[in-house]
Design an enzyme around this catalytic site. Structure first.
Site, PDB file in Angstrom:
ATOM      1  N   THR A   5      34.977  -9.518 -13.672  1.00  8.27           N
ATOM      2  CA  THR A   5      34.110 -10.641 -14.087  1.00  8.27           C
ATOM      3  C   THR A   5      32.763 -10.152 -14.617  1.00  8.27           C
ATOM      4  O   THR A   5      32.035 -10.910 -15.256  1.00  8.27           O
ATOM      5  CB  THR A   5      33.824 -11.563 -12.886  1.00  8.27           C
ATOM      6  OG1 THR A   5      33.078 -10.794 -11.918  1.00  8.27           O
ATOM      7  CG2 THR A   5      35.097 -12.072 -12.246  1.00  8.27           C
ATOM      8  N   ARG A  16      28.753  -4.234  -9.824  1.00  8.84           N
ATOM      9  CA  ARG A  16      29.258  -5.158 -10.835  1.00  8.84           C
ATOM     10  C   ARG A  16      30.754  -5.269 -10.661  1.00  8.84           C
ATOM     11  O   ARG A  16      31.467  -4.273 -10.714  1.00  8.84           O
ATOM     12  CB  ARG A  16      28.906  -4.554 -12.199  1.00  8.84           C
ATOM     13  CG  ARG A  16      28.924  -5.494 -13.329  1.00  8.84           C
ATOM     14  CD  ARG A  16      28.305  -4.838 -14.552  1.00  8.84           C
ATOM     15  NE  ARG A  16      29.116  -3.768 -15.117  1.00  8.84           N
ATOM     16  CZ  ARG A  16      29.207  -3.531 -16.417  1.00  8.84           C
ATOM     17  NH1 ARG A  16      28.531  -4.266 -17.278  1.00  8.84           N
ATOM     18  NH2 ARG A  16      29.938  -2.552 -16.863  1.00  8.84           N
ATOM     19  N   ASP A  53      29.641   5.703 -17.208  1.00  3.82           N
ATOM     20  CA  ASP A  53      29.279   5.069 -15.937  1.00  3.82           C
ATOM     21  C   ASP A  53      28.224   5.931 -15.244  1.00  3.82           C
ATOM     22  O   ASP A  53      28.523   7.030 -14.763  1.00  3.82           O
ATOM     23  CB  ASP A  53      30.530   4.920 -15.055  1.00  3.82           C
ATOM     24  CG  ASP A  53      30.237   4.085 -13.821  1.00  3.82           C
ATOM     25  OD1 ASP A  53      29.301   4.450 -13.067  1.00  3.82           O
ATOM     26  OD2 ASP A  53      30.916   3.076 -13.603  1.00  3.82           O
ATOM     27  N   ASP A  92      28.863   6.983 -11.499  1.00  2.79           N
ATOM     28  CA  ASP A  92      29.916   8.002 -11.373  1.00  2.79           C
ATOM     29  C   ASP A  92      29.429   9.369 -11.850  1.00  2.79           C
ATOM     30  O   ASP A  92      29.763  10.400 -11.263  1.00  2.79           O
ATOM     31  CB  ASP A  92      31.155   7.594 -12.178  1.00  2.79           C
ATOM     32  CG  ASP A  92      31.942   6.499 -11.483  1.00  2.79           C
ATOM     33  OD1 ASP A  92      31.760   6.328 -10.257  1.00  2.79           O
ATOM     34  OD2 ASP A  92      32.724   5.810 -12.159  1.00  2.79           O
TER      35      ASP A  92
HETATM   36  C1  PRP Z   1      25.961  -0.280 -13.135  1.00  4.01           C
HETATM   37  C2  PRP Z   1      24.498  -0.037 -13.436  1.00  4.01           C
HETATM   38  C3  PRP Z   1      23.890  -1.402 -13.284  1.00  4.01           C
HETATM   39  C4  PRP Z   1      24.997  -2.294 -13.813  1.00  4.01           C
HETATM   40  C5  PRP Z   1      24.642  -2.707 -15.208  1.00  4.01           C
HETATM   41  O1  PRP Z   1      26.167  -0.354 -11.781  1.00  4.01           O
HETATM   42  O2  PRP Z   1      23.904   0.942 -12.614  1.00  4.01           O
HETATM   43  O3  PRP Z   1      23.550  -1.725 -11.947  1.00  4.01           O
HETATM   44  O4  PRP Z   1      26.200  -1.521 -13.802  1.00  4.01           O
HETATM   45  O5  PRP Z   1      25.530  -3.633 -15.688  1.00  4.01           O
HETATM   46  P1  PRP Z   1      25.107  -5.141 -15.993  1.00  4.01           P
HETATM   47  O6  PRP Z   1      23.835  -5.094 -16.739  1.00  4.01           O
HETATM   48  O7  PRP Z   1      26.254  -5.657 -16.824  1.00  4.01           O
HETATM   49  O8  PRP Z   1      24.997  -5.875 -14.683  1.00  4.01           O
HETATM   50  P2  PRP Z   1      27.640  -0.448 -11.127  1.00  4.01           P
HETATM   51  O9  PRP Z   1      28.009  -1.871 -10.894  1.00  4.01           O
HETATM   52  O10 PRP Z   1      28.598   0.362 -11.929  1.00  4.01           O
HETATM   53  O11 PRP Z   1      27.422   0.164  -9.682  1.00  4.01           O
HETATM   54  P3  PRP Z   1      27.186   1.687  -9.243  1.00  4.01           P
HETATM   55  O12 PRP Z   1      25.782   2.058  -9.694  1.00  4.01           O
HETATM   56  O13 PRP Z   1      27.299   1.616  -7.769  1.00  4.01           O
HETATM   57  O14 PRP Z   1      28.231   2.539  -9.896  1.00  4.01           O
HETATM   58  N1  URA Z   2      27.045   0.402 -16.133  1.00  7.85           N
HETATM   59  C1  URA Z   2      27.121   1.724 -16.457  1.00  7.85           C
HETATM   60  O1  URA Z   2      27.029   2.596 -15.574  1.00  7.85           O
HETATM   61  N2  URA Z   2      27.298   2.044 -17.749  1.00  7.85           N
HETATM   62  C2  URA Z   2      27.385   1.126 -18.721  1.00  7.85           C
HETATM   63  O2  URA Z   2      27.540   1.505 -19.889  1.00  7.85           O
HETATM   64  C3  URA Z   2      27.322  -0.238 -18.365  1.00  7.85           C
HETATM   65  C4  URA Z   2      27.138  -0.561 -17.065  1.00  7.85           C
END
Ligand code: PRP
Ligand code: URA
Length: 211
Positions: free
Chosen positions: A111, A107, A202, A205
């Site tokens: 944006t 994400r 997150d 993370d």
């Molecule tokens: C997080 C999560 C989802 C997304 C959710 O991933 O694991 O994929 O955000 O958010 P949304 O519903 O607003 O799209 P992230 O982009 O942080 O990637 P990562 O798992 O690699 O940290």
């Molecule tokens: N992605 C995450 O990992 N945590 C949130 O709360 C939203 C998006």
């Protein structure tokens, strides 16, 4: 066709989820709790699957012969990278015959739009594809993940999440009304950075200890 929202309510899930929500919980216990919740949710997600009596005969210790039961439906587990990886083994332990694919999405932090960077699913005829991602915030990533799976011709899709909000759930059902969503908890709202409140921070993370 209208997709269902199934909230997998269970005291064991509630206890493990509250461990995950605690900011003091370290990566090891966070991962273990997610893995265990994924296994518990698998019970609910696949409770409508049919089995058949295969030609293989098993012998019981009491001297009886029975046909070995197998699942009719082929399953693909498709974690959304990275955080979805934290749910994969929990599901696979329950369905060892499942094949695994990967959907690389992140994400954009400004944006909040999803960006696809990787996609690979095994080639299986008429599978049920279970997309796994613990967090359903705006729903943009889940919508994009389902789009990506559909683009490759797969139609039978379910979405497994840990925590979400109404906005994300509605976004998925607006774009993919036939997809059933299985979730452990529906939280209150998003903050101005698109994080779920109360949420658990997150997920990627915390699973991988990247922050
Ligand atoms: C997080 C999560 C989802 C997304 C959710 O991933 O694991 O994929 O955000 O958010 P949304 O519903 O607003 O799209 P992230 O982009 O942080 O990637 P990562 O798992 O690699 O940290
Ligand atoms: N992605 C995450 O990992 N945590 C949130 O709360 C939203 C998006």
């Amino acid at each position: 066709m209208s997709g269902k929202l199934v909230v997998c309510k269970h005291p064991l899930i509630d206890v493990k989820l509250s461990i995950m929500r605690d900011e003091k919980t370290k990566a090891k216990e966070f991962r273990e709790s997610l893995d265990e919740i994924a296994s518990l949710m698998t019970y609910e997600i696949f409770k409508d699957l049919e089995t058949y009596d295969s030609e293989c005969i098993i012998h019981t210790p009491t001297g009886c012969d029975l046909p070995k039961k197998k699942l009719k439906q082929k399953i693909i587990i498709a974690p959304v990278l990275r955080a979805g990886l934290g749910m994969t083994d929990g599901v696979r332990k329950m369905i060892p015959t499942a094949r695994i694919g990967h959907i690389g999405l992140y994400r954009n932090e400004e944006t909040l739009e999803p960006v696809e960077y990787y996609f690979k699913l095994p080639e299986v005829k008429n599978p049920l594809v279970l997309i796994c991602d613990p967090m359903l915030a705006t729903g943009g990533s889940a919508v994009a993940a389902i789009n990506a799976v559909k683009k490759r011709g797969y139609k039978n899709i379910r979405l497994m999440c840990l925590v979400g909000v109404k906005e994300g759930i509605e976004n998925v059902h607006k774009h993919h009304p036939e997809v059933d969503i299985f979730i452990a908890a529906v939280d209150e709202k998003l903050n101005d950075k698109g994080y779920i409140l109360p949420g658990l921070g997150d997920a990627g993370d915390r699973i991988f200890g990247t922050k």
